[in-house]
Design a protein around this motif. Structure first.
Motif, PDB file in Angstrom:
ATOM      1  N   ARG A 154       0.828  -1.206   0.000  1.00 55.53           N
ATOM      2  CA  ARG A 154       0.000   0.000   0.000  1.00 55.53           C
ATOM      3  C   ARG A 154       0.869   1.266   0.000  1.00 55.53           C
ATOM      4  O   ARG A 154       0.557   2.232  -0.710  1.00 55.53           O
ATOM      5  N   LEU A 155       1.943   1.251   0.756  1.00 55.05           N
ATOM      6  CA  LEU A 155       2.861   2.384   0.771  1.00 55.05           C
ATOM      7  C   LEU A 155       3.419   2.644  -0.632  1.00 55.05           C
ATOM      8  O   LEU A 155       3.399   3.777  -1.123  1.00 55.05           O
ATOM      9  N   VAL A 156       3.869   1.599  -1.292  1.00 60.96           N
ATOM     10  CA  VAL A 156       4.419   1.734  -2.641  1.00 60.96           C
ATOM     11  C   VAL A 156       3.335   2.209  -3.611  1.00 60.96           C
ATOM     12  O   VAL A 156       3.589   3.057  -4.466  1.00 60.96           O
ATOM     13  N   GLU A 157       2.132   1.693  -3.463  1.00 63.42           N
ATOM     14  CA  GLU A 157       1.021   2.087  -4.331  1.00 63.42           C
ATOM     15  C   GLU A 157       0.698   3.579  -4.204  1.00 63.42           C
ATOM     16  O   GLU A 157       0.442   4.257  -5.206  1.00 63.42           O
ATOM     17  N   LEU A 158       0.708   4.106  -2.986  1.00 59.95           N
ATOM     18  CA  LEU A 158       0.337   5.498  -2.733  1.00 59.95           C
ATOM     19  C   LEU A 158       1.484   6.487  -2.937  1.00 59.95           C
ATOM     20  O   LEU A 158       1.243   7.678  -3.124  1.00 59.95           O
ATOM     21  N   HIS A 159       2.703   6.011  -2.895  1.00 58.90           N
ATOM     22  CA  HIS A 159       3.885   6.878  -2.874  1.00 58.90           C
ATOM     23  C   HIS A 159       4.131   7.527  -4.234  1.00 58.90           C
ATOM     24  O   HIS A 159       4.034   6.880  -5.260  1.00 58.90           O
ATOM     25  N   PRO A 160       4.488   8.823  -4.240  1.00 63.06           N
ATOM     26  CA  PRO A 160       4.748   9.492  -5.517  1.00 63.06           C
ATOM     27  C   PRO A 160       6.118   9.168  -6.140  1.00 63.06           C
ATOM     28  O   PRO A 160       6.313   9.427  -7.325  1.00 63.06           O
ATOM     29  N   TYR A 161       7.068   8.614  -5.387  1.00 60.86           N
ATOM     30  CA  TYR A 161       8.382   8.301  -5.941  1.00 60.86           C
ATOM     31  C   TYR A 161       8.291   7.113  -6.888  1.00 60.86           C
ATOM     32  O   TYR A 161       7.483   6.203  -6.680  1.00 60.86           O
ATOM     33  N   ASP A 162       9.157   7.092  -7.902  1.00 62.54           N
ATOM     34  CA  ASP A 162       9.233   5.953  -8.819  1.00 62.54           C
ATOM     35  C   ASP A 162       9.673   4.687  -8.084  1.00 62.54           C
ATOM     36  O   ASP A 162       9.174   3.599  -8.360  1.00 62.54           O
ATOM     37  N   THR A 163      10.624   4.843  -7.186  1.00 64.76           N
ATOM     38  CA  THR A 163      11.158   3.715  -6.414  1.00 64.76           C
ATOM     39  C   THR A 163      11.196   4.113  -4.941  1.00 64.76           C
ATOM     40  O   THR A 163      12.241   4.499  -4.413  1.00 64.76           O
ATOM     41  N   PRO A 164      10.051   4.045  -4.260  1.00 66.25           N
ATOM     42  CA  PRO A 164      10.039   4.470  -2.856  1.00 66.25           C
ATOM     43  C   PRO A 164      10.791   3.504  -1.945  1.00 66.25           C
ATOM     44  O   PRO A 164      10.817   2.298  -2.188  1.00 66.25           O
ATOM     45  N   GLU A 165      11.389   4.076  -0.937  1.00 68.97           N
ATOM     46  CA  GLU A 165      12.016   3.280   0.107  1.00 68.97           C
ATOM     47  C   GLU A 165      10.919   2.613   0.927  1.00 68.97           C
ATOM     48  O   GLU A 165       9.954   3.252   1.333  1.00 68.97           O
ATOM     49  N   ALA A 166      11.056   1.330   1.147  1.00 67.78           N
ATOM     50  CA  ALA A 166      10.138   0.586   2.012  1.00 67.78           C
ATOM     51  C   ALA A 166      10.943  -0.575   2.589  1.00 67.78           C
ATOM     52  O   ALA A 166      10.901  -1.688   2.084  1.00 67.78           O
ATOM     53  N   VAL A 167      11.731  -0.273   3.614  1.00 67.14           N
ATOM     54  CA  VAL A 167      12.565  -1.282   4.257  1.00 67.14           C
ATOM     55  C   VAL A 167      12.061  -1.496   5.679  1.00 67.14           C
ATOM     56  O   VAL A 167      11.578  -0.568   6.321  1.00 67.14           O
ATOM     57  N   ALA A 168      12.168  -2.727   6.141  1.00 68.61           N
ATOM     58  CA  ALA A 168      11.629  -3.054   7.468  1.00 68.61           C
ATOM     59  C   ALA A 168      12.575  -3.981   8.206  1.00 68.61           C
ATOM     60  O   ALA A 168      13.323  -4.740   7.592  1.00 68.61           O
ATOM     61  N   TRP A 169      12.501  -3.916   9.513  1.00 71.88           N
ATOM     62  CA  TRP A 169      13.259  -4.831  10.346  1.00 71.88           C
ATOM     63  C   TRP A 169      12.410  -5.196  11.558  1.00 71.88           C
ATOM     64  O   TRP A 169      11.568  -4.421  11.996  1.00 71.88           O
TER      65      TRP A 169
END
Length: 111
Positions: free
Chosen positions: A74-89
């Motif tokens: 969902r974050l990637v879907e909504l994000h305006p960047y072409d390649t959004p950061e979405a890293v998790a730990w």
């Protein structure tokens, strides 16, 4: 739930309004219990073969292992960047009541 059932995801946005819009959507949809929006970040990175530097806003997203993939999608879907950061730990340890609150807040998708 065990401590390793909880995750912190990090992402950046170009401005506070976008970060707030994304964070609000994740919380309202029951994907995240909380999203911290931290302004004042300076990012230096390589993009399209050149070193870039920009002011950004950091998003710190708290969720569960069960909701992690959906949160990222969902974050990637909504994000305006072409390649959004979405890293998790995984969260290695935490206050039990706080972790319970994350679990309760993300147990099911919001209406």
């Amino acid at each position: 739930m065990k401590n390793n059932d909880f995750y912190v995801m990090m992402s950046t946005c170009g401005d506070p309004a976008t970060a707030e819009r994304l964070g609000r959507a994740l919380v309202e949809e029951g994907l995240a219990a909380c999203v911290n929006v931290v302004p004042g970040l300076r990012s230096i990175y390589r993009w399209n073969g050149a070193v870039q530097a920009d002011e950004e806003v950091l998003m710190i997203v708290k969720t569960t292992a069960a909701r992690l993939a959906a949160t990222r999608e969902r974050l990637v879907e909504l994000h305006p960047y072409d390649t959004p950061e979405a890293v998790a730990w995984p969260i290695a340890d935490g206050h039990g009541a706080y972790l319970d609150w994350i679990a309760d807040s993300t147990r099911t998708a919001a209406p």
